[in-house]
Design a protein around this motif. Structure first.
Motif, short mmCIF file in Angstrom:
data_model
loop_
_atom_site.label_atom_id
_atom_site.label_comp_id
_atom_site.label_asym_id
_atom_site.label_seq_id
_atom_site.Cartn_x
_atom_site.Cartn_y
_atom_site.Cartn_z
N MET A 191 31.46 30.16 46.88
CA MET A 191 31.97 31.32 46.16
C MET A 191 33.49 31.34 46.30
O MET A 191 34.04 31.22 47.39
CB MET A 191 31.34 32.59 46.75
N SER A 192 34.18 31.47 45.19
CA SER A 192 35.64 31.51 45.21
C SER A 192 36.14 32.94 45.24
O SER A 192 35.51 33.85 44.72
CB SER A 192 36.22 30.77 44.00
N GLU A 193 37.28 33.10 45.87
CA GLU A 193 37.90 34.42 45.97
C GLU A 193 39.15 34.43 45.10
O GLU A 193 39.91 33.47 45.07
CB GLU A 193 38.29 34.69 47.41
N THR A 194 39.34 35.51 44.35
CA THR A 194 40.52 35.66 43.51
C THR A 194 41.55 36.49 44.26
O THR A 194 41.23 37.55 44.79
CB THR A 194 40.16 36.35 42.18
N ILE A 195 42.76 35.99 44.29
CA ILE A 195 43.86 36.72 44.92
C ILE A 195 44.77 37.22 43.81
O ILE A 195 45.26 36.44 43.00
CB ILE A 195 44.64 35.81 45.89
N ASP A 196 44.97 38.53 43.79
CA ASP A 196 45.84 39.14 42.77
C ASP A 196 47.29 39.00 43.20
O ASP A 196 47.72 39.56 44.20
CB ASP A 196 45.47 40.62 42.60
N MET A 197 48.06 38.23 42.45
CA MET A 197 49.47 38.00 42.76
C MET A 197 50.38 38.70 41.75
O MET A 197 51.54 38.33 41.59
CB MET A 197 49.75 36.49 42.75
N THR A 198 49.84 39.71 41.08
CA THR A 198 50.62 40.44 40.08
C THR A 198 51.78 41.16 40.76
O THR A 198 51.57 41.95 41.68
CB THR A 198 49.73 41.48 39.36
N PRO A 199 53.01 40.89 40.33
CA PRO A 199 54.14 41.60 40.94
C PRO A 199 54.18 43.06 40.50
O PRO A 199 53.68 43.41 39.43
CB PRO A 199 55.36 40.84 40.42
N THR A 200 54.78 43.88 41.32
CA THR A 200 54.95 45.29 40.95
C THR A 200 56.27 45.45 40.22
O THR A 200 57.19 44.62 40.37
CB THR A 200 54.96 46.20 42.20
N TRP A 201 56.39 46.51 39.45
CA TRP A 201 57.67 46.78 38.79
C TRP A 201 58.74 46.99 39.83
O TRP A 201 59.88 46.57 39.68
CB TRP A 201 57.55 48.00 37.88
N LYS A 202 58.37 47.67 40.92
CA LYS A 202 59.33 47.95 41.99
C LYS A 202 59.88 46.65 42.57
O LYS A 202 61.08 46.54 42.86
CB LYS A 202 58.65 48.77 43.09
N SER A 203 59.03 45.65 42.74
CA SER A 203 59.49 44.38 43.31
C SER A 203 60.33 43.57 42.31
O SER A 203 61.16 42.76 42.71
CB SER A 203 58.31 43.54 43.81
N LEU A 204 60.11 43.78 41.03
CA LEU A 204 60.85 43.05 40.00
C LEU A 204 62.20 43.68 39.67
O LEU A 204 63.09 43.00 39.14
CB LEU A 204 60.02 42.97 38.71
N LEU A 205 62.35 44.95 39.98
CA LEU A 205 63.57 45.67 39.58
C LEU A 205 64.86 45.01 40.06
O LEU A 205 65.81 44.88 39.27
CB LEU A 205 63.49 47.13 40.01
N PRO A 206 64.97 44.57 41.32
CA PRO A 206 66.23 43.93 41.74
C PRO A 206 66.57 42.69 40.90
O PRO A 206 67.75 42.48 40.56
CB PRO A 206 65.99 43.56 43.20
N ALA A 207 65.59 41.89 40.55
CA ALA A 207 65.85 40.71 39.73
C ALA A 207 66.28 41.10 38.32
O ALA A 207 67.16 40.46 37.73
CB ALA A 207 64.61 39.82 39.67
N ILE A 208 65.68 42.15 37.79
CA ILE A 208 66.04 42.62 36.46
C ILE A 208 67.48 43.14 36.45
O ILE A 208 68.27 42.83 35.56
CB ILE A 208 65.05 43.70 35.96
N ILE A 209 67.83 43.90 37.48
CA ILE A 209 69.20 44.41 37.58
C ILE A 209 70.19 43.26 37.71
O ILE A 209 71.23 43.25 37.05
CB ILE A 209 69.32 45.40 38.76
N ALA A 210 69.85 42.28 38.55
CA ALA A 210 70.74 41.12 38.72
C ALA A 210 70.92 40.37 37.41
O ALA A 210 72.03 39.91 37.09
CB ALA A 210 70.19 40.20 39.80
N ALA A 211 69.85 40.23 36.64
CA ALA A 211 69.95 39.53 35.36
C ALA A 211 70.85 40.28 34.39
O ALA A 211 71.63 39.67 33.65
CB ALA A 211 68.55 39.36 34.75
N ILE A 212 70.78 41.60 34.41
CA ILE A 212 71.64 42.39 33.53
C ILE A 212 73.10 42.28 33.97
O ILE A 212 74.00 42.13 33.15
CB ILE A 212 71.18 43.87 33.51
N GLU A 213 73.33 42.34 35.28
CA GLU A 213 74.71 42.33 35.79
C GLU A 213 75.36 40.95 35.75
O GLU A 213 76.56 40.84 35.51
CB GLU A 213 74.72 42.86 37.22
#
Length: 72
Positions: free
Chosen positions: A1-23
Motif C-alpha cells: 500500500m502506498s502513502e500519498t504525501i501532500d506537498m502543496t505549499p501554502t500561500w503564506k509560505s509562497l509570499l516571500p518568494a512572490i514579494i522577492a520576484a516583484i521587487e
C-alpha cells in the motif's frame, strides 16, 4: 500500500518568494508574481464569501483550525 504525501505549499509560505520576484525579478517574473497575487486575492475573497454563507457556527470551527500548527 502506498502513502500519498501532500506537498502543496501554502500561500503564506509562497509570499516571500512572490514579494522577492516583484521587487527583484525580471519583467516576466514580476508579471507571474502579480498574477499569483491576483489568484491569492481571489481565493481570499472566495473564503470570505464561504464564511458568510456558512454562518457563525462555521466561523468558530475555522478559528479553531487557525490554532493548529502547520506541521500537524
Amino acid at each position: 500500500m502506498s502513502e500519498t504525501i501532500d506537498m502543496t505549499p501554502t500561500w503564506k509560505s509562497l509570499l516571500p518568494a512572490i514579494i522577492a520576484a516583484i521587487e527583484h525579478g525580471t519583467p516576466k517574473g514580476r508579471r507571474i508574481a502579480l498574477e499569483e497575487l491576483e489568484r491569492m486575492a481571489y481565493a481570499a475573497d472566495l473564503a470570505v464569501e464561504l464564511q458568510k454563507k456558512l454562518g457563525e457556527n462555521h466561523l468558530i470551527a475555522i478559528d479553531a483550525l487557525k490554532t493548529v500548527p502547520e506541521s500537524a
